[in-house]
Write an enzyme that holds these catalytic residues in place. Sequence first.
Site, short mmCIF file in Angstrom:
data_model
loop_
_atom_site.label_atom_id
_atom_site.label_comp_id
_atom_site.label_asym_id
_atom_site.label_seq_id
_atom_site.Cartn_x
_atom_site.Cartn_y
_atom_site.Cartn_z
N LYS A 21 0.85 -1.20 0.00
CA LYS A 21 0.00 0.00 0.00
C LYS A 21 0.88 1.24 0.00
O LYS A 21 1.88 1.31 0.73
CB LYS A 21 -0.89 -0.01 1.24
CG LYS A 21 -1.68 1.26 1.49
CD LYS A 21 -1.57 1.71 2.94
CE LYS A 21 -0.16 2.07 3.31
NZ LYS A 21 -0.03 2.73 4.64
N ASP A 148 -5.15 0.09 8.42
CA ASP A 148 -4.88 -0.08 7.00
C ASP A 148 -5.48 -1.35 6.41
O ASP A 148 -5.43 -1.55 5.19
CB ASP A 148 -3.37 -0.10 6.74
CG ASP A 148 -2.75 1.29 6.76
OD1 ASP A 148 -3.49 2.27 6.53
OD2 ASP A 148 -1.53 1.39 6.98
#
EC number: 2.7.1.148
Length: 303
Positions: A21, A148
């Site tokens: 990410k 996340d």
Amino acid sequence: MIVTGATNVKSTELSETARAKVNLTLRVVGRRADGFHDLESVVAFADCVDRLTLMPGTDLSLVAGGPRAQECGQAADNLVLKAARLLGERVANLTTGVFALDKHLPVAAGIGGGSADAAAALRLLARANGIAIGDPRLIEAARLTGADVPVCVCSEACVMTGVGETLQPLGLPAMPAVLVNPRVPVATKDVFAALGLRKGELHVGVSDVIEAIVWPKTGAPMNDWLAMLADGTNDLEPPAIRVQPVIGEVLARLRATGARLSRMSGSGATCFAIFGNEADARNAAQTIRLDRPQWWVHAGTLS
């Protein structure tokens, strides 16, 4: 339990990739009364991955292999096992089994390596148990595993707000990029502590909220996106540099390559640079590798 060693994949196993990410922008809106921070972030995903497989069974465990297997930590702290246990608390008679992790992404690096692995575990368990990815029980397990993890479950470009629970898809084009990590772990809590917000304190004004931005439509040229992203920032970059000054060196070296945009991802220490074409990205990566062979460097695409 985490065992380190070889991770031989069998044909009956299910498999998922866990993409890194990358926070293209990251604003810290403020710190809530409960101590959590509200964030606004444009998130993309890279083509560098960990790989996770699941041999369905009754006993939950994790075998870690790959070049970074020793960095997976203790079982009590591992997000793959945490995510599986949280889902098991919400789904009766959940089929779990043995996870095999081929670990390549650096940890404590600002690219959601552990979160991406946990998200891959939830996708595997969803497949093994016939659960939809949008099932509220899975979404709650993702949220409780880590901020996340919900965005990593989707693993697609989006605007992420709140504490990571609100996602707005974006039609981001594939962008040539280089990721660099100086192989120095950075604890997220240390960076937020260096930011120094008190509970209930706002960091940006109401007019700055990212939801008000009209992003380019799907299919828009990369230049349109870069113009928008260049107006953004990563609010954690200055405090992260105070915690680990080498981040400043990474950014300086990326900016010296002539990149279109360079910034830190997440709470660091990984930084990214976006280029106009793949050749420029590869050349920049090679230059940095030769100059700093101890650093982790990846040339690829963000999307």
